[in-house]
Design a protein around this motif. Sequence first.
Motif, PDB file in Angstrom:
ATOM      1  N   UNK A 136       4.511 -48.669 -68.194  1.00 20.09           N
ATOM      2  CA  UNK A 136       5.331 -48.168 -67.096  1.00 20.09           C
ATOM      3  C   UNK A 136       6.325 -47.374 -67.503  1.00 20.09           C
ATOM      4  N   UNK A 137       6.476 -46.118 -67.176  1.00 16.14           N
ATOM      5  CA  UNK A 137       5.816 -45.403 -66.024  1.00 16.14           C
ATOM      6  C   UNK A 137       4.693 -44.459 -66.338  1.00 16.14           C
ATOM      7  N   UNK A 138       4.134 -44.354 -67.656  1.00 17.05           N
ATOM      8  CA  UNK A 138       3.152 -43.388 -67.880  1.00 17.05           C
ATOM      9  C   UNK A 138       1.692 -43.761 -67.348  1.00 17.05           C
ATOM     10  N   UNK A 139       1.416 -45.333 -67.276  1.00 18.47           N
ATOM     11  CA  UNK A 139       0.331 -45.700 -66.944  1.00 18.47           C
ATOM     12  C   UNK A 139      -0.730 -45.504 -68.201  1.00 18.47           C
ATOM     13  N   UNK A 140      -0.107 -45.775 -69.320  1.00 21.67           N
ATOM     14  CA  UNK A 140      -1.038 -45.272 -70.511  1.00 21.67           C
ATOM     15  C   UNK A 140      -1.483 -46.884 -71.060  1.00 21.67           C
TER      16      UNK A 140
ATOM     17  N   UNK B   5      -6.452 -43.846 -53.380  1.00 24.21           N
ATOM     18  CA  UNK B   5      -5.294 -43.560 -53.146  1.00 24.21           C
ATOM     19  C   UNK B   5      -4.623 -42.301 -54.332  1.00 24.21           C
ATOM     20  N   UNK B   6      -5.126 -42.447 -55.469  1.00 26.87           N
ATOM     21  CA  UNK B   6      -5.074 -41.325 -56.531  1.00 26.87           C
ATOM     22  C   UNK B   6      -5.554 -40.122 -56.130  1.00 26.87           C
ATOM     23  N   UNK B   7      -6.702 -40.410 -55.691  1.00 27.42           N
ATOM     24  CA  UNK B   7      -7.477 -38.974 -55.162  1.00 27.42           C
ATOM     25  C   UNK B   7      -6.831 -38.345 -54.080  1.00 27.42           C
ATOM     26  N   UNK B   8      -6.149 -39.002 -53.027  1.00 24.70           N
ATOM     27  CA  UNK B   8      -5.215 -38.485 -52.217  1.00 24.70           C
ATOM     28  C   UNK B   8      -4.128 -37.698 -52.665  1.00 24.70           C
ATOM     29  N   UNK B   9      -3.594 -38.407 -53.556  1.00 24.10           N
ATOM     30  CA  UNK B   9      -2.322 -37.885 -54.278  1.00 24.10           C
ATOM     31  C   UNK B   9      -2.842 -36.607 -55.168  1.00 24.10           C
ATOM     32  N   UNK B  10      -3.781 -36.586 -55.646  1.00 24.38           N
ATOM     33  CA  UNK B  10      -4.192 -35.417 -56.505  1.00 24.38           C
ATOM     34  C   UNK B  10      -4.664 -34.132 -55.669  1.00 24.38           C
ATOM     35  N   UNK B  11      -5.411 -34.550 -54.512  1.00 29.78           N
ATOM     36  CA  UNK B  11      -5.648 -33.745 -53.638  1.00 29.78           C
ATOM     37  C   UNK B  11      -4.311 -32.776 -52.974  1.00 29.78           C
TER      38      UNK B  11
ATOM     39  N   UNK C 277       3.314 -26.653 -59.473  1.00 31.32           N
ATOM     40  CA  UNK C 277       4.596 -26.723 -60.390  1.00 31.32           C
ATOM     41  C   UNK C 277       4.718 -28.222 -60.834  1.00 31.32           C
ATOM     42  N   UNK C 278       4.128 -29.346 -60.114  1.00 30.45           N
ATOM     43  CA  UNK C 278       4.584 -30.602 -60.474  1.00 30.45           C
ATOM     44  C   UNK C 278       3.670 -31.139 -61.577  1.00 30.45           C
ATOM     45  N   UNK C 279       4.382 -31.419 -62.557  1.00 35.26           N
ATOM     46  CA  UNK C 279       3.593 -31.840 -63.569  1.00 35.26           C
ATOM     47  C   UNK C 279       2.929 -33.256 -63.499  1.00 35.26           C
ATOM     48  N   UNK C 280       1.753 -33.373 -63.902  1.00 33.05           N
ATOM     49  CA  UNK C 280       1.183 -35.054 -63.544  1.00 33.05           C
ATOM     50  C   UNK C 280       0.078 -35.049 -64.287  1.00 33.05           C
ATOM     51  N   UNK C 281       0.095 -36.397 -64.807  1.00 35.59           N
ATOM     52  CA  UNK C 281      -1.176 -36.789 -65.524  1.00 35.59           C
ATOM     53  C   UNK C 281      -1.868 -38.082 -65.061  1.00 35.59           C
TER      54      UNK C 281
ATOM     55  N   UNK D  57      -2.559 -41.607 -64.334  1.00 33.51           N
ATOM     56  CA  UNK D  57      -2.342 -42.630 -65.035  1.00 33.51           C
ATOM     57  C   UNK D  57      -3.640 -43.649 -65.139  1.00 33.51           C
ATOM     58  N   UNK D  58      -3.763 -44.287 -66.302  1.00 29.82           N
ATOM     59  CA  UNK D  58      -5.160 -45.095 -66.711  1.00 29.82           C
ATOM     60  C   UNK D  58      -4.910 -46.306 -66.171  1.00 29.82           C
ATOM     61  N   UNK D  59      -3.684 -46.522 -65.562  1.00 31.43           N
ATOM     62  CA  UNK D  59      -3.339 -48.084 -65.102  1.00 31.43           C
ATOM     63  C   UNK D  59      -2.223 -47.906 -64.124  1.00 31.43           C
ATOM     64  N   UNK D  60      -1.830 -49.156 -63.507  1.00 35.83           N
ATOM     65  CA  UNK D  60      -0.426 -49.242 -62.912  1.00 35.83           C
ATOM     66  C   UNK D  60      -0.901 -48.889 -61.067  1.00 35.83           C
ATOM     67  N   UNK D  61       0.241 -48.946 -60.388  1.00 38.03           N
ATOM     68  CA  UNK D  61       0.036 -48.289 -59.061  1.00 38.03           C
ATOM     69  C   UNK D  61       1.197 -47.131 -58.876  1.00 38.03           C
ATOM     70  N   UNK D  62       1.686 -46.797 -59.970  1.00 37.64           N
ATOM     71  CA  UNK D  62       2.772 -45.728 -59.857  1.00 37.64           C
ATOM     72  C   UNK D  62       2.311 -44.397 -60.412  1.00 37.64           C
ATOM     73  N   UNK D  63       2.977 -43.217 -60.040  1.00 38.49           N
ATOM     74  CA  UNK D  63       2.457 -42.107 -60.604  1.00 38.49           C
ATOM     75  C   UNK D  63       3.786 -41.297 -61.030  1.00 38.49           C
ATOM     76  N   UNK D  64       3.640 -40.795 -62.345  1.00 39.74           N
ATOM     77  CA  UNK D  64       4.805 -40.221 -63.111  1.00 39.74           C
ATOM     78  C   UNK D  64       4.779 -38.660 -62.914  1.00 39.74           C
TER      79      UNK D  64
END
Length: 375
Positions: free
Chosen positions: A159-163, A286-292, A299-303, A305-312
């Motif tokens: 946390x917070x990377x979801x790695x 929900x991740x699919x909604x966020x990625x859409x 401009x927003x950097x995003x990778x 997350x492999x785990x968790x329910x937080x996006x960095x």
Amino acid sequence: MSFDFVTPVERKNTASLKWQRYEQQDVIPMWVADMDLTSPPVVQEALSKAVAAGVFGYGEVPQGLNQAFIDWCASQYNWQVEKDWLVWIPGVVPGFNLAVEAWLKPEQGLLVQSPVYPPIRVLGQLRKRPTLDMPVNTSKLASYLKPETSALVLCNPQNPLGKVYSRKELEKLADMAEENNLLVISDDIWSDLILEPGLRHVPYASVSETAAQHSVTLMAPSKTFNIAGLSCAVAVIPNPELRASYRKKMRGLMPDMNYLGLVAAQAAWQGGHDWLAALKVHLNANLAILEDWLKDFPQIGYQRPQATFVAWLDVSALQLTNPIQAFLDGGVALSPGEAYGKNSHVRLNFGCSATQLQQALQRMAKVLYNEGVIN
Ligand SMILES: Cc1ncc(COP(=O)(O)O)c(C=O)c1O
């Protein structure tokens, strides 16, 4: 069996940390890591029964809870845990603070990852131990060590990377820890929320007997089943000497276990499997909604997350003077990256209904349009 991740939960005026802070404002709280979703029906039923009985005296860990946790570790992580290794504690955060107090002399130092969950980030400062930041990627870790470094604090999944750390990475880490005489404090609170299909949680202590003997693994049902308010966690300490000194340090400092927390944890680990599988499907949706949504804001950097329910989210390229304040003014509360050691980022909690997530993202989009980030 289907579970309800759709019906809105009303958490205003419910003594909720997440909701109370902005209760008087029109703000959707997407910050602290609990979910705006109800706990599994098996947990609710067990708690209802305990509440109906109307007696809330001191709790004691029942044999059924020890066994439920042991079975969970075997089925979920292929990790054979023994009952004697378990020390029940009211939370993971007190758990790692206690490990430092119990095992490190004042001059001995810590290695912590950066960015990382704020209570880990401030651990050395709080416990007055010299602290070094280390990268989350562990390959060059040995070069970061100083003579006084005595313990490594791991957050897996991170946390917070979801790695999610692989067995190979953990084996390398264990070799390095052994060579350098380090204790490893592993915070595995997110271990059940691995979203990437095909990945599986590997507890650090499970990679070898030496890793088991120089570590504590901190686990809890709190993130997984949304019962963080019930204060139930467990420290797994296979080494008898480390366990004895840990227990000794607990005396007079740690409260008895929360009675309802014990009830909920046992029910969750015994019967929460199907609900958890369904939750992970929901969180991936929900991740699919966020990625859409992110497609409109490259401009927003995003990778992912492999785990968790937080996006960095890296919002530095948006060039907002104060991103957290801008989003808050637009009606969405996020966690500031600064608290994790990176002020270029914000953290968004997507553990909620799809509707709530969409509403929050709409508000965030409006902020970005108003700020002229996109026309
Ligand atoms: C990595 C990590 N550890 C620990 C906790 C909290 O642990 P507890 O509530 O059991 O003290 C959190 C909560 O977000 C977390 O993300």
